[in-house]
Design a protein around this motif. Sequence first.
Motif, short mmCIF file in Angstrom:
data_model
loop_
_atom_site.label_atom_id
_atom_site.label_comp_id
_atom_site.label_asym_id
_atom_site.label_seq_id
_atom_site.Cartn_x
_atom_site.Cartn_y
_atom_site.Cartn_z
N UNK A 111 2.88 5.94 10.36
CA UNK A 111 2.10 5.44 9.23
C UNK A 111 1.10 6.49 8.76
N UNK A 112 0.52 7.24 9.68
CA UNK A 112 -0.37 8.34 9.28
C UNK A 112 0.40 9.40 8.50
N UNK A 113 1.61 9.73 8.96
CA UNK A 113 2.45 10.67 8.21
C UNK A 113 2.74 10.13 6.81
N UNK A 114 3.01 8.83 6.74
CA UNK A 114 3.27 8.19 5.45
C UNK A 114 2.03 8.24 4.57
N UNK A 115 0.86 8.11 5.18
CA UNK A 115 -0.40 8.19 4.42
C UNK A 115 -0.53 9.55 3.74
N UNK A 116 -0.17 10.60 4.46
CA UNK A 116 -0.20 11.94 3.85
C UNK A 116 0.74 12.02 2.66
N UNK A 117 1.92 11.43 2.79
CA UNK A 117 2.88 11.46 1.68
C UNK A 117 2.36 10.65 0.50
N UNK A 118 1.71 9.53 0.77
CA UNK A 118 1.13 8.72 -0.31
C UNK A 118 0.08 9.52 -1.05
N UNK A 119 -0.77 10.23 -0.31
CA UNK A 119 -1.81 11.03 -0.94
C UNK A 119 -1.22 12.17 -1.77
N UNK A 146 -14.01 6.13 -0.14
CA UNK A 146 -14.29 7.51 -0.52
C UNK A 146 -13.43 7.93 -1.69
N UNK A 147 -14.01 8.77 -2.55
CA UNK A 147 -13.26 9.36 -3.65
C UNK A 147 -13.06 10.85 -3.43
N UNK A 148 -13.45 11.35 -2.26
CA UNK A 148 -13.37 12.77 -1.93
C UNK A 148 -12.01 13.07 -1.30
N UNK A 149 -11.23 13.93 -1.94
CA UNK A 149 -9.88 14.25 -1.46
C UNK A 149 -9.91 14.88 -0.07
N UNK A 150 -10.87 15.75 0.17
CA UNK A 150 -10.98 16.37 1.49
C UNK A 150 -11.30 15.37 2.57
N UNK A 151 -12.13 14.40 2.24
CA UNK A 151 -12.48 13.35 3.21
C UNK A 151 -11.27 12.48 3.52
N UNK A 152 -10.46 12.21 2.52
CA UNK A 152 -9.25 11.41 2.76
C UNK A 152 -8.35 12.11 3.78
N UNK A 153 -8.14 13.40 3.59
CA UNK A 153 -7.29 14.17 4.50
C UNK A 153 -7.93 14.26 5.89
N UNK A 154 -9.28 14.39 5.92
CA UNK A 154 -9.98 14.46 7.21
C UNK A 154 -9.73 13.20 8.02
#
Length: 271
Positions: A185-193, A209-217
Amino acid sequence: MIQLQNKAVTVFQSALFQTTSTVIQTNEMIIVVDPNWLPNEIETIQHYVQSIQGEREIYLLFTHGDFDHIIGYQAFPGAKTIGSLALQNHPKKDHKLKLIRNFDNENYVIRNYPILFPELDIVIQEDGQQLQLGETTLTFYLAPGHTADGLMTVVEPLGILIAGDYLSDFELPFIYDSAKAYSQTLDKSNRILEQHHVQLLVPGHGLATSDQGEMKRRVELAADYLERLRQSVIANDESALEALNQEHAFPSSFTEECHKENVRIMKREYL
Protein backbone atom coordinates in the motif's frame (compact mmCIF):
# COMPACT_ATOMS: atom_id res chain seq x y z
CA MET A 1 -11.76 21.67 16.20
CA ILE A 2 -11.15 22.79 12.61
CA GLN A 3 -7.61 21.90 11.60
CA LEU A 4 -7.75 23.26 8.06
CA GLN A 5 -10.32 25.13 6.02
CA ASN A 6 -10.53 26.65 2.57
CA LYS A 7 -13.27 27.17 -0.01
CA ALA A 8 -13.53 23.46 -0.86
CA VAL A 9 -12.26 21.55 2.16
CA THR A 10 -12.76 21.56 5.91
CA VAL A 11 -10.73 19.12 8.01
CA PHE A 12 -12.12 18.63 11.50
CA GLN A 13 -9.88 17.07 14.15
CA SER A 14 -11.16 15.22 17.18
CA ALA A 15 -9.65 15.66 20.63
CA LEU A 16 -9.24 11.87 20.62
CA PHE A 17 -6.29 10.34 18.75
CA GLN A 18 -6.10 13.45 16.52
CA THR A 19 -8.64 11.66 14.30
CA THR A 20 -9.73 13.63 11.25
CA SER A 21 -13.14 14.05 9.64
CA THR A 22 -13.03 15.73 6.26
CA VAL A 23 -15.84 17.59 4.48
CA ILE A 24 -15.30 18.31 0.79
CA GLN A 25 -17.71 20.38 -1.24
CA THR A 26 -17.84 20.49 -5.02
CA ASN A 27 -20.47 21.86 -7.37
CA GLU A 28 -22.09 18.42 -7.51
CA MET A 29 -21.78 16.89 -4.05
CA ILE A 30 -20.79 17.06 -0.40
CA ILE A 31 -18.36 14.35 0.69
CA VAL A 32 -18.12 13.56 4.41
CA VAL A 33 -15.23 11.29 5.40
CA ASP A 34 -15.26 9.22 8.63
CA PRO A 35 -17.32 11.54 10.89
CA ASN A 36 -16.12 11.03 14.48
CA TRP A 37 -15.68 10.90 17.61
CA LEU A 38 -17.58 12.60 20.41
CA PRO A 39 -21.24 13.63 20.06
CA ASN A 40 -20.52 17.35 20.16
CA GLU A 41 -17.77 16.92 17.55
CA ILE A 42 -20.11 15.02 15.23
CA GLU A 43 -22.88 17.57 15.82
CA THR A 44 -20.49 20.33 14.75
CA ILE A 45 -19.83 18.45 11.51
CA GLN A 46 -23.57 17.85 11.04
CA HIS A 47 -24.39 21.55 11.45
CA TYR A 48 -21.62 22.59 9.10
CA VAL A 49 -22.75 20.14 6.41
CA GLN A 50 -26.35 21.32 6.76
CA SER A 51 -25.23 24.94 6.39
CA ILE A 52 -23.45 24.32 3.08
CA GLN A 53 -25.48 21.48 1.54
CA GLY A 54 -28.05 23.36 -0.51
CA GLU A 55 -29.47 21.01 -3.16
CA ARG A 56 -26.39 18.79 -3.24
CA GLU A 57 -26.42 15.14 -2.19
CA ILE A 58 -24.25 13.98 0.69
CA TYR A 59 -21.82 11.11 0.13
CA LEU A 60 -20.47 9.41 3.24
CA LEU A 61 -17.03 7.91 2.58
CA PHE A 62 -15.54 5.33 4.94
CA THR A 63 -11.79 4.75 4.74
CA HIS A 64 -12.07 1.51 6.74
CA GLY A 65 -14.13 -0.18 9.42
CA ASP A 66 -12.25 0.60 12.63
CA PHE A 67 -14.85 1.66 15.15
CA ASP A 68 -13.63 5.24 15.50
CA HIS A 69 -14.05 5.75 11.75
CA ILE A 70 -17.62 4.39 11.52
CA ILE A 71 -18.89 5.82 14.80
CA GLY A 72 -20.78 8.70 13.14
CA TYR A 73 -22.43 6.66 10.40
CA GLN A 74 -26.05 7.16 11.42
CA ALA A 75 -25.58 10.87 12.10
CA PHE A 76 -26.11 11.44 8.36
CA PRO A 77 -29.32 9.60 7.44
CA GLY A 78 -30.07 9.62 3.75
CA ALA A 79 -26.43 10.03 2.72
CA LYS A 80 -25.11 7.74 0.01
CA THR A 81 -22.39 5.54 1.47
CA ILE A 82 -19.08 4.50 -0.10
CA GLY A 83 -16.61 1.87 1.09
CA SER A 84 -14.57 -1.12 0.00
CA LEU A 85 -15.90 -4.59 -0.73
CA ALA A 86 -13.91 -5.81 2.27
CA LEU A 87 -15.77 -3.28 4.44
CA GLN A 88 -19.09 -4.53 3.10
CA ASN A 89 -18.02 -8.10 3.94
CA HIS A 90 -16.30 -7.24 7.23
CA PRO A 91 -16.09 -10.43 9.31
CA LYS A 92 -16.33 -8.69 12.70
CA LYS A 93 -19.13 -6.17 12.34
CA ASP A 94 -20.68 -7.05 15.71
CA HIS A 95 -17.31 -6.71 17.41
CA LYS A 96 -16.83 -3.20 15.99
CA LEU A 97 -20.28 -2.17 17.23
CA LYS A 98 -19.48 -3.65 20.65
CA LEU A 99 -16.34 -1.47 20.81
CA ILE A 100 -18.43 1.63 20.14
CA ARG A 101 -20.98 0.70 22.80
CA ASN A 102 -18.25 -0.11 25.31
CA PHE A 103 -16.57 3.24 24.65
CA ASP A 104 -19.84 5.10 25.10
CA ASN A 105 -20.83 3.18 28.22
CA GLU A 106 -17.43 3.52 29.88
CA ASN A 107 -17.48 7.27 29.27
CA TYR A 108 -21.22 7.84 29.91
CA VAL A 109 -21.66 9.04 26.34
CA ILE A 110 -25.17 9.47 24.91
CA ARG A 111 -25.71 9.74 21.17
CA ASN A 112 -28.86 10.90 19.38
CA TYR A 113 -28.59 8.29 16.62
CA PRO A 114 -28.44 4.46 16.54
CA ILE A 115 -25.15 2.56 16.47
CA LEU A 116 -25.05 0.49 13.29
CA PHE A 117 -22.39 -0.85 10.95
CA PRO A 118 -22.38 0.96 7.61
CA GLU A 119 -24.44 -0.45 4.77
CA LEU A 120 -22.88 0.58 1.49
CA ASP A 121 -24.54 2.04 -1.57
CA ILE A 122 -21.34 2.21 -3.62
CA VAL A 123 -18.93 -0.70 -3.21
CA ILE A 124 -15.32 -0.33 -4.34
CA GLN A 125 -13.93 -3.58 -5.69
CA GLU A 126 -10.78 -2.65 -7.60
CA ASP A 127 -8.03 -0.07 -7.98
CA GLY A 128 -8.91 2.76 -10.31
CA GLN A 129 -12.67 2.39 -9.87
CA GLN A 130 -14.26 5.79 -10.26
CA LEU A 131 -17.35 7.75 -9.35
CA GLN A 132 -17.96 10.75 -11.57
CA LEU A 133 -20.57 13.45 -11.05
CA GLY A 134 -20.28 16.42 -13.38
CA GLU A 135 -16.77 17.79 -13.07
CA THR A 136 -16.03 15.85 -9.87
CA THR A 137 -14.21 12.51 -10.13
CA LEU A 138 -13.45 10.20 -7.22
CA THR A 139 -10.78 7.58 -7.96
CA PHE A 140 -10.49 4.77 -5.44
CA TYR A 141 -7.57 2.54 -4.45
CA LEU A 142 -7.75 -0.51 -2.22
CA ALA A 143 -5.39 -0.06 0.74
CA PRO A 144 -4.98 -3.19 2.85
CA GLY A 145 -2.30 -3.58 5.51
CA HIS A 146 -3.45 -1.51 8.44
CA THR A 147 -6.78 -3.28 8.04
CA ALA A 148 -7.96 -5.54 5.22
CA ASP A 149 -10.72 -3.13 4.20
CA GLY A 150 -8.69 0.06 3.76
CA LEU A 151 -9.50 2.52 0.99
CA MET A 152 -7.67 5.56 -0.38
CA THR A 153 -9.52 8.12 -2.48
CA VAL A 154 -8.38 10.91 -4.80
CA VAL A 155 -10.89 13.72 -5.34
CA GLU A 156 -10.34 15.60 -8.58
CA PRO A 157 -9.98 18.24 -9.92
CA LEU A 158 -9.31 19.42 -6.34
CA GLY A 159 -6.32 17.09 -6.00
CA ILE A 160 -7.22 15.78 -2.53
CA LEU A 161 -5.91 12.42 -1.34
CA ILE A 162 -7.91 10.87 1.51
CA ALA A 163 -5.40 8.38 2.92
CA GLY A 164 -7.25 6.70 5.77
CA ASP A 165 -4.99 5.39 8.50
CA TYR A 166 -1.82 5.83 6.46
CA LEU A 167 0.69 8.66 5.95
CA SER A 168 0.27 10.38 9.31
CA ASP A 169 2.76 13.06 10.25
CA PHE A 170 3.44 11.37 13.60
CA GLU A 171 1.81 7.94 13.81
CA LEU A 172 4.00 4.99 12.84
CA PRO A 173 2.32 2.02 11.14
CA PHE A 174 -0.16 -0.01 13.18
CA ILE A 175 -0.51 -3.37 11.43
CA TYR A 176 -3.77 -5.19 12.09
CA ASP A 177 -3.95 -7.03 8.75
CA SER A 178 -0.65 -7.70 6.94
CA ALA A 179 2.85 -6.24 6.97
CA LYS A 180 3.42 -7.27 3.36
CA ALA A 181 0.15 -5.67 2.29
CA TYR A 182 1.04 -2.54 4.25
CA SER A 183 4.32 -2.21 2.32
CA GLN A 184 2.46 -2.75 -0.95
CA THR A 185 0.00 0.00 0.00
CA LEU A 186 2.91 2.36 0.66
CA ASP A 187 4.29 1.53 -2.80
CA LYS A 188 0.83 2.23 -4.19
CA SER A 189 0.79 5.55 -2.34
CA ASN A 190 3.94 6.58 -4.20
CA ARG A 191 2.28 5.68 -7.50
CA ILE A 192 -0.82 7.67 -6.56
CA LEU A 193 1.33 10.71 -5.79
CA GLU A 194 3.08 10.29 -9.15
CA GLN A 195 -0.05 9.70 -11.22
CA HIS A 196 -2.31 12.33 -9.66
CA HIS A 197 -1.65 15.99 -9.04
CA VAL A 198 -2.17 15.70 -5.27
CA GLN A 199 -2.41 19.14 -3.72
CA LEU A 200 -3.66 18.08 -0.28
CA LEU A 201 -3.04 14.87 1.67
CA VAL A 202 -5.40 14.15 4.57
CA PRO A 203 -4.45 11.27 6.90
CA GLY A 204 -6.87 9.59 9.28
CA HIS A 205 -4.85 10.81 12.27
CA GLY A 206 -2.74 13.95 12.38
CA LEU A 207 -2.14 16.95 10.19
CA ALA A 208 -3.12 17.40 6.56
CA THR A 209 -0.35 18.69 4.29
CA SER A 210 -0.07 20.40 0.93
CA ASP A 211 3.73 20.07 0.85
CA GLN A 212 4.89 17.55 -1.78
CA GLY A 213 8.14 16.85 0.05
CA GLU A 214 6.27 16.17 3.27
CA MET A 215 3.98 13.72 1.49
CA LYS A 216 6.98 11.74 0.24
CA ARG A 217 8.63 11.96 3.68
CA ARG A 218 5.62 10.30 5.25
CA VAL A 219 5.72 7.41 2.80
CA GLU A 220 9.46 6.98 3.46
CA LEU A 221 8.97 7.25 7.24
CA ALA A 222 6.48 4.39 7.28
CA ALA A 223 8.45 2.27 4.81
CA ASP A 224 11.68 2.71 6.77
CA TYR A 225 9.97 1.73 10.02
CA LEU A 226 8.51 -1.42 8.44
CA GLU A 227 11.85 -2.45 6.96
CA ARG A 228 13.71 -1.96 10.24
CA LEU A 229 10.98 -3.88 12.05
CA ARG A 230 11.23 -6.72 9.51
CA GLN A 231 15.00 -6.92 9.85
CA SER A 232 14.81 -6.88 13.65
CA VAL A 233 12.22 -9.67 13.66
CA ILE A 234 14.27 -11.84 11.28
CA ALA A 235 17.41 -11.27 13.40
CA ASN A 236 15.43 -11.81 16.63
CA ASP A 237 17.05 -8.62 17.92
CA GLU A 238 15.12 -7.81 21.09
CA SER A 239 17.00 -4.59 21.81
CA ALA A 240 16.26 -3.27 18.31
CA LEU A 241 12.61 -4.24 18.67
CA GLU A 242 12.35 -2.38 21.95
CA ALA A 243 14.00 0.67 20.38
CA LEU A 244 11.36 0.57 17.64
CA ASN A 245 8.67 0.35 20.30
CA GLN A 246 10.02 3.53 21.88
CA GLU A 247 9.75 5.41 18.57
CA HIS A 248 5.96 5.50 18.77
CA ALA A 249 4.53 8.89 19.59
CA PHE A 250 2.42 9.17 22.76
CA PRO A 251 3.79 5.94 24.34
CA SER A 252 1.11 4.13 26.29
CA SER A 253 -0.35 0.69 26.92
CA PHE A 254 -2.16 1.17 23.60
CA THR A 255 1.03 1.72 21.57
CA GLU A 256 2.66 -1.13 23.51
CA GLU A 257 -0.07 -3.51 22.39
CA CYS A 258 0.10 -2.18 18.83
CA HIS A 259 3.84 -2.81 18.80
CA LYS A 260 3.34 -6.38 20.00
CA GLU A 261 0.78 -6.93 17.24
CA ASN A 262 3.18 -5.48 14.65
CA VAL A 263 5.88 -7.91 15.80
CA ARG A 264 3.47 -10.84 15.87
CA ILE A 265 2.32 -10.23 12.29
CA MET A 266 5.88 -9.70 11.08
CA LYS A 267 6.88 -13.04 12.62
CA ARG A 268 3.88 -14.75 11.03
CA GLU A 269 4.74 -13.45 7.57
CA TYR A 270 8.55 -13.53 7.56
CA LEU A 271 9.60 -16.38 9.84
